[in-house]
Scaffold this motif. Structure first.
Motif, short mmCIF file in Angstrom:
data_model
loop_
_atom_site.label_atom_id
_atom_site.label_comp_id
_atom_site.label_asym_id
_atom_site.label_seq_id
_atom_site.Cartn_x
_atom_site.Cartn_y
_atom_site.Cartn_z
N ALA A 143 0.92 -0.75 4.81
CA ALA A 143 -0.16 -1.69 5.09
C ALA A 143 0.36 -2.97 5.73
CB ALA A 143 -0.92 -2.01 3.80
N TYR A 193 -4.75 -3.74 -1.08
CA TYR A 193 -3.38 -4.05 -0.63
C TYR A 193 -3.16 -5.55 -0.80
CZ TYR A 193 -2.95 0.67 1.14
OH TYR A 193 -2.87 2.04 1.22
N PHE A 219 -5.96 1.61 7.45
CA PHE A 219 -5.61 1.26 6.09
C PHE A 219 -6.11 2.26 5.06
CE2 PHE A 219 -5.45 -2.74 8.43
CZ PHE A 219 -4.21 -3.22 8.05
N GLU A 271 -7.79 -11.83 -2.74
CA GLU A 271 -8.19 -10.49 -2.32
C GLU A 271 -9.61 -10.17 -2.78
OE1 GLU A 271 -5.98 -6.21 -2.56
OE2 GLU A 271 -6.17 -7.31 -4.44
N TYR A 308 -0.69 -7.56 -1.07
CA TYR A 308 0.29 -8.34 -0.32
C TYR A 308 -0.26 -8.85 1.01
CZ TYR A 308 3.73 -7.02 -3.80
OH TYR A 308 4.40 -6.87 -4.99
N CYS A 368 3.16 2.62 0.14
CA CYS A 368 1.85 2.37 0.72
C CYS A 368 1.67 0.88 1.04
CB CYS A 368 0.74 2.89 -0.19
SG CYS A 368 0.74 2.17 -1.84
N HIS A 369 2.20 -0.01 0.19
CA HIS A 369 2.17 -1.44 0.48
C HIS A 369 2.93 -1.74 1.78
CE1 HIS A 369 0.14 -3.29 -2.87
NE2 HIS A 369 0.93 -2.73 -3.77
N GLU A 420 -8.13 0.33 -5.95
CA GLU A 420 -6.71 0.04 -5.85
C GLU A 420 -6.03 0.98 -4.85
OE1 GLU A 420 -4.63 -2.23 -6.74
OE2 GLU A 420 -6.22 -3.39 -7.67
N LYS A 421 -4.96 0.52 -4.29
CA LYS A 421 -4.24 1.28 -3.27
C LYS A 421 -3.53 2.49 -3.88
CE LYS A 421 -0.49 -0.31 -5.19
NZ LYS A 421 0.30 0.60 -6.06
N PRO A 422 -3.26 3.53 -3.07
CA PRO A 422 -3.93 3.83 -1.82
C PRO A 422 -5.27 4.50 -2.09
CG PRO A 422 -2.34 5.55 -2.30
CD PRO A 422 -2.23 4.54 -3.41
#
Length: 317
Positions: free
Chosen positions: A189, A143, A300, A279, A145, A185-186, A115-117
């Motif tokens: 990206a 990410y 990224f 994803e 989105y 963070c989204h 999972e991000k980040p």
């Protein structure tokens, strides 16, 4: 296979390419908490989940036993990594654990979806990415989105150079982590993917413990701004306003895109597969060699980690 100094550089990848022809990839899922359960349900469509790993909270263990009664539930990742033919590990754990856990899975010869980040500081991201490159493995940062129909619509409207400005706005009732670690963070990206540019820096305009406004500075000088707010008296929402050089303006609001010339009629058609499923499908395609690996684009992973790290000391608490 895992050797004394880690897996051979191409052994894991070659092994997977052969086995993928005869079976679904096998994975370990770490972190079946509230968000992790949503991810796990999609993972189950594309991978054989051979073990769950958690911190042992009673509610989590009970949920796992009820919904995945045939799947072993372990309390230590190292134990799970001893299982035979593990192709990948999924991590839905707190951000501070991402880089170290990713390295542990890579050391065992596994591809990683995290999972991000990937990290809030560059050293951890650099270690993970360098290890993945050395062993020929994927590190796919979640990410989500980037797999949303709204992103696909905006990226198809015109070339990246045609974008004049981006403005992100978030409202969330609550978050498990920081505003920049969970939301900004989204935005970084999406900014990278839409404009083709890695931001030079992120400048804090205003901040407190429940509010953050930042300017995202691109090398081209184009205007980008992000505003994030925690408001328990409002429903959660996400809006991205994109202005193109010809003056065309679109708003990506939650799950729909509108033109400012007609803010009532949505421009997206309903699609069968949700962004999270898309994803995870993309991750499987990457490890099967059917699409480029995310680990090969350091913007990224390491790039975003550097930007978030520089922001840490300037965010009000």
């Amino acid at each position: 296979m895992k050797g004394s100094d880690g897996p051979q550089a191409t052994g894991s990848s070659a092994r997977y390419q052969i086995l993928a022809r005869v079976r679904r990839p096998r994975c370990i899922f770490v972190g079946p908490g509230s968000w992790g359960r949503r991810v796990l349900r999609r993972v189950d469509r594309y991978f054989d989940v051979i073990a769950l790993v958690s911190n042992g909270r009673f509610e989590t263990v009970e949920w796992s036993a009820r919904h995945y009664p045939q799947t072993p539930h372990l309390l230590d990742l190292s134990d799970a990594l001893t299982l035979p033919f593990v192709d990948a590990v999924f991590f839905a754990t707190p951000t501070r654990t991402h880089a170290a856990l990713t390295c542990e899975a890579l050391q065992a010869g596994c591809h990683v979806f995290v999972e991000k980040p990937l990290s809030l500081e560059p050293d951890g991201a650099i270690r993970a990415v360098t290890m993945a490159e050395r062993y020929g493995l994927e590190v796919f940062v979640g990410y989500v989105y980037l797999f949303h129909p709204g992103f696909r619509f905006l990226s198809s409207v015109a070339s990246p150079e045609s974008i004049r400005s981006l403005r992100f706005e978030w409202v969330r009732p609550q978050l498990s982590g920081s505003l920049h670690g969970e939301l900004l963070c989204h935005d970084l990206a999406v900014t990278i993917a839409l404009t083709g540019e890695l931001p030079k820096r992120v400048v804090v305009i205003d901040s407190c413990n429940r509010f953050l406004r930042c300017r995202i500075e691109l090398p081209s000088g184009r205007l980008c701004e992000s505003t994030m707010e925690l408001r328990q008296d409002m429903l959660k929402r996400k809006t991205l306003t994109v202005i193109y050089e010809d003056g065309m303006t679109y708003k990506w609001h939650d799950d729909q895109v509108f033109s400012v010339d007609d803010p009532v009629v949505g421009l997206l058609n309903q699609e069968g597969e949700d962004p999270l499923s898309r994803e995870i499908s993309a991750f499987r395609s990457a490890i099967e060699g059917h699409r480029p690996r995310m680990v090969d684009d350091r913007r990224f992973s390491i790039g975003i980690a550097r930007l978030l790290s520089h922001l840490e000391d300037n965010v009000g608490t």
